[in-house]
Design a protein around this motif. Structure first.
Motif, mmCIF file in Angstrom:
data_model
loop_
_atom_site.group_PDB
_atom_site.id
_atom_site.type_symbol
_atom_site.label_atom_id
_atom_site.label_comp_id
_atom_site.label_asym_id
_atom_site.label_seq_id
_atom_site.Cartn_x
_atom_site.Cartn_y
_atom_site.Cartn_z
ATOM 1 N N GLU A 202 0.869 -1.144 0.101
ATOM 2 C CA GLU A 202 -0.139 0.085 -0.109
ATOM 3 C C GLU A 202 0.958 1.157 -0.076
ATOM 4 N N THR A 203 2.149 1.130 0.449
ATOM 5 C CA THR A 203 2.812 2.488 0.637
ATOM 6 C C THR A 203 4.057 2.396 -0.601
ATOM 7 N N GLY A 204 4.081 1.360 -1.286
ATOM 8 C CA GLY A 204 4.753 1.296 -2.583
ATOM 9 C C GLY A 204 5.702 0.061 -2.469
ATOM 10 N N ILE A 205 6.481 0.018 -3.667
ATOM 11 C CA ILE A 205 7.187 -1.273 -3.767
ATOM 12 C C ILE A 205 8.390 -1.580 -2.774
ATOM 13 N N ASP A 206 8.129 -2.837 -2.052
ATOM 14 C CA ASP A 206 9.258 -3.303 -1.305
ATOM 15 C C ASP A 206 9.986 -4.199 -2.006
ATOM 16 N N LEU A 207 11.414 -4.084 -2.332
ATOM 17 C CA LEU A 207 12.462 -4.890 -3.132
ATOM 18 C C LEU A 207 13.239 -5.585 -1.906
ATOM 19 N N LEU A 208 13.255 -6.896 -2.262
ATOM 20 C CA LEU A 208 14.328 -7.421 -1.422
ATOM 21 C C LEU A 208 15.175 -8.423 -2.699
ATOM 22 N N ILE A 209 16.572 -8.170 -2.225
ATOM 23 C CA ILE A 209 17.677 -8.688 -3.160
ATOM 24 C C ILE A 209 18.118 -10.093 -2.310
ATOM 25 N N GLU A 210 17.939 -11.102 -3.086
ATOM 26 C CA GLU A 210 18.567 -12.401 -2.285
ATOM 27 C C GLU A 210 19.934 -12.740 -3.038
ATOM 28 N N GLN A 211 21.086 -12.972 -2.425
ATOM 29 C CA GLN A 211 22.324 -13.380 -2.991
ATOM 30 C C GLN A 211 22.981 -14.245 -2.007
ATOM 31 N N THR A 212 23.653 -15.090 -2.441
ATOM 32 C CA THR A 212 24.825 -15.801 -1.815
ATOM 33 C C THR A 212 25.985 -14.979 -1.697
ATOM 34 N N GLY A 213 26.750 -15.121 -0.912
ATOM 35 C CA GLY A 213 28.134 -14.288 -0.837
ATOM 36 C C GLY A 213 28.228 -13.052 -0.149
ATOM 37 N N ALA A 214 29.226 -12.132 -0.456
ATOM 38 C CA ALA A 214 29.441 -11.185 0.671
ATOM 39 C C ALA A 214 28.330 -10.141 0.358
ATOM 40 N N GLU A 229 15.630 5.939 -5.073
ATOM 41 C CA GLU A 229 15.061 7.318 -5.371
ATOM 42 C C GLU A 229 14.477 7.519 -6.680
ATOM 43 N N GLU A 230 15.197 7.032 -7.470
ATOM 44 C CA GLU A 230 14.768 7.039 -9.104
ATOM 45 C C GLU A 230 13.534 6.162 -9.432
ATOM 46 N N LEU A 231 13.343 5.176 -8.638
ATOM 47 C CA LEU A 231 12.116 4.241 -9.017
ATOM 48 C C LEU A 231 10.882 4.475 -8.049
ATOM 49 N N ASP A 232 11.411 5.502 -7.150
ATOM 50 C CA ASP A 232 10.259 5.550 -6.108
ATOM 51 C C ASP A 232 9.964 4.364 -5.375
ATOM 52 N N LEU A 233 10.943 3.474 -4.992
ATOM 53 C CA LEU A 233 10.837 2.168 -4.253
ATOM 54 C C LEU A 233 10.632 2.690 -2.726
ATOM 55 N N ALA A 234 9.733 2.090 -2.146
ATOM 56 C CA ALA A 234 9.653 2.341 -0.724
ATOM 57 C C ALA A 234 10.753 1.817 0.124
ATOM 58 N N ARG A 235 11.211 0.572 -0.171
ATOM 59 C CA ARG A 235 12.245 0.062 0.648
ATOM 60 C C ARG A 235 13.109 -0.830 -0.460
ATOM 61 N N VAL A 236 14.682 -0.951 -0.164
ATOM 62 C CA VAL A 236 15.130 -2.046 -0.738
ATOM 63 C C VAL A 236 15.978 -2.703 0.457
ATOM 64 N N PRO A 266 7.489 -7.023 7.246
ATOM 65 C CA PRO A 266 9.096 -7.197 7.563
ATOM 66 C C PRO A 266 9.465 -7.522 5.729
ATOM 67 N N PRO A 267 10.830 -7.427 5.518
ATOM 68 C CA PRO A 267 11.388 -7.559 4.125
ATOM 69 C C PRO A 267 10.987 -9.098 3.686
ATOM 70 N N GLY A 268 10.456 -9.234 2.480
ATOM 71 C CA GLY A 268 10.346 -10.652 2.127
ATOM 72 C C GLY A 268 8.979 -11.273 2.553
ATOM 73 N N ALA A 269 8.236 -10.360 3.488
ATOM 74 C CA ALA A 269 6.941 -11.091 4.240
ATOM 75 C C ALA A 269 6.063 -12.004 3.199
ATOM 76 N N PHE A 270 5.425 -13.007 3.829
ATOM 77 C CA PHE A 270 4.481 -13.535 2.919
ATOM 78 C C PHE A 270 3.149 -12.909 2.814
ATOM 79 N N LEU A 271 2.654 -12.542 1.663
ATOM 80 C CA LEU A 271 1.467 -11.956 1.295
ATOM 81 C C LEU A 271 0.546 -13.026 0.355
ATOM 82 N N GLN A 272 -0.597 -12.933 0.432
ATOM 83 C CA GLN A 272 -1.474 -13.815 -0.833
ATOM 84 C C GLN A 272 -1.052 -13.071 -2.040
#
Ligand SMILES: C[S@@+](CC[C@H](N)C(=O)[O-])C[C@H]1O[C@@H](n2cnc3c(N)ncnc32)[C@H](O)[C@@H]1O
Length: 435
Positions: A202-214, A229-236, A266-272
């Protein structure tokens, strides 16, 4: 000396070609024909298709077939609406006319129940969520030449089908595909890959980047902040698979309201997968639970069912994920509704609610992940709880759990298929059990 068992049938895996007539569509969405008595599974086909097929590998009890040429089209074949269909593994059934697709989907539930010996169940008509409403997507990101590929994995493969658009997604997510691909170029070293979990909240895009490594370098963090800022994401956020993610840029707290109560996600939260699907499931569950005053909501996530149901009953929400439990707890405290909604963190596979604990409830709702709620169903089977409502995203684990409940004395009053996952072989189910 142990006696040798029956010899496995030999399958000649040398690639060869055959003409196959598709007879029906199987549970995974592949068309099924036969070759020398063995089933052949051919993706993206419909009953009545006649094809020249390459037989390349063993698959389950038969062979995987790859269409080389369509010789004759079955009557329910249509032009797939998406240009990536066939290459992208996200959808399996866009080639099938809509009425045939809906019939096949409803039948998935009936077949799964019959396989578990559950016949003569009242199966309610299929409810459907249209394409274009999906608010969560998990994209694969990988390097390709000098740039990046972003999309979904190809069928049975880790290779990425690079896409510009996806018909399943809400516009806010669809619009993000191209800019994310160009904006994340510095994230990956050559040969690197990541998963991008994007949720339109409801407040914008929540983006979670998942990676192995450092973890990302300081320079990449700065770049991710600028991208937000550029993409107006709520959180990365960034995280390793299975570990708690770390927020990198927070512009607005991603939030979703359930029953009028906002939950800070929370980041990566389950939603339907869609708001519309969530509303359908909730309406079915609410009707099935009518009259119940003390309800246990198991596998409660961030409270998508607990919060609205708590408007008419006292709810005890149980969830295994720490971040989801804390998010729901915090929402309950802020809304001052602890008198009608309590929250418990608990692993329901290892420590299901025991019959004695179930005595204080007059109904229970469970909505487990794809592997189902076997341990909890076994405890319910030994309890005298009068009403159980199951929500499930897997016909196979649902049918198994239903069989456990029925063997324990419950009646399966009805089951309702809900198509939350258009063009795929996945199906959601709501069902009511009573004793
Ligand atoms: C299909 S989701 C349903 C969530 C919620 N009912 C909703 O509609 O948003 C399944 C939930 O079960 C939780 N879960 C998975 N395994 C669990 C376990 N062993 N014990 C308790 N909760 C578990 C997940 O964290 C997730 O929130």
């Amino acid at each position: 000396m142990p006696r040798p068992g029956p010899r496995p049938k030999r399958v000649n895996l040398a690639p060869r070609q055959a003409e196959i007539a598709i007879e029906r569509i199987g549970g995974q969405g592949d068309g099924i024909g036969h070759f020398e008595g063995r089933p052949v599974y051919v993706p993206a086909t419909v009953p009545g298709d006649r094809l020249s097929v390459r037989l390349a590998a063993a698959k389950g009890d038969g062979l995987a077939g790859e269409a080389i040429e369509l010789l004759e089209s079955g009557p329910a074949r249509v032009e797939p609406p998406c240009p990536y269909f066939g290459r992208c593994g996200g959808c399996a059934l866009q080639q099938l006319r809509d009425d045939a697709y809906a019939e096949w989907k409803g039948q998935l539930l009936a077949d799964a129940l019959v396989r578990r010996g559950l016949k003569d169940v009242e199966l309610r008509p299929l409810l459907r969520v249209a394409p274009g409403l999906r608010r969560r997507a998990r994209f694969a990101l990988g390097t390709r030449g000098k740039g990046l590929a972003l999309g979904f994995n190809m069928r049975d493969s880790h290779a990425i089908a690079d896409i510009e658009h996806c018909l399943l997604l809400v516009p806010a997510l669809d619009r993000l595909i191209a800019p994310l691909r160009s904006g994340l170029e510095e994230l990956l070293a050559p040969g690197g890959h990541a998963a991008l979990e994007a949720t339109a909240t409801e407040t914008g895009i929540d983006l979670l980047i998942e990676q192995t490594g450092a973890p990302p370098s300081a320079a990449i963090r700065v770049r991710l902040g600028a991208l937000a800022e550029e993409l107006d994401l709520a959180r990365v956020s960034w995280g390793r698979p299975g570990e708690a993610p770390e927020p990198i840029a927070m512009r607005r707290a991603p939030s979703e309201s359930f029953g009028g109560v906002a939950v800070a996600l929370p980041p990566g939260a389950f939603l339907q997968p869609s708001r519309e699907g969530e509303a359908l499931l909730l309406a079915e569950a609410r009707a099935a639970l009518k009259g119940a005053k003390q309800i246990a909501d198991l596998f409660a996530g961030c409270g998508s069912f607990s919060l609205p149901l708590s408007q008419g009953a006292r709810i005890h929400a149980v969830e295994g994920d720490k971040a989801a439990t804390e998010a729901l707890q915090a929402a309950v405290r802020r809304a001052n509704i602890a008198h009608r909604l309590t929250v418990e963190r608990r692993d329901l596979d290892r420590a299901p609610l025991q019959p004695i604990e179930l005595k204080r409830f007059d109904a229970l709702l469970f909505d487990p992940p794809r592997n189902g709620a076997k341990a909890q169903a076994e405890c319910l089977a030994k309890s005298d709880l009068p009403l159980v409502v199951a929500v499930s995203c897997s016909v196979a684990s649902f049918a198994r759990d239903a069989q456990i409940l029925v063997n324990g004395g419950y009646r399966l009053d009805w089951a309702r298929p809900v198509d939350q996952f258009p063009w795929s072989a996945h199906l959601e189910i709501v069902a009511r059990f009573s004793r």
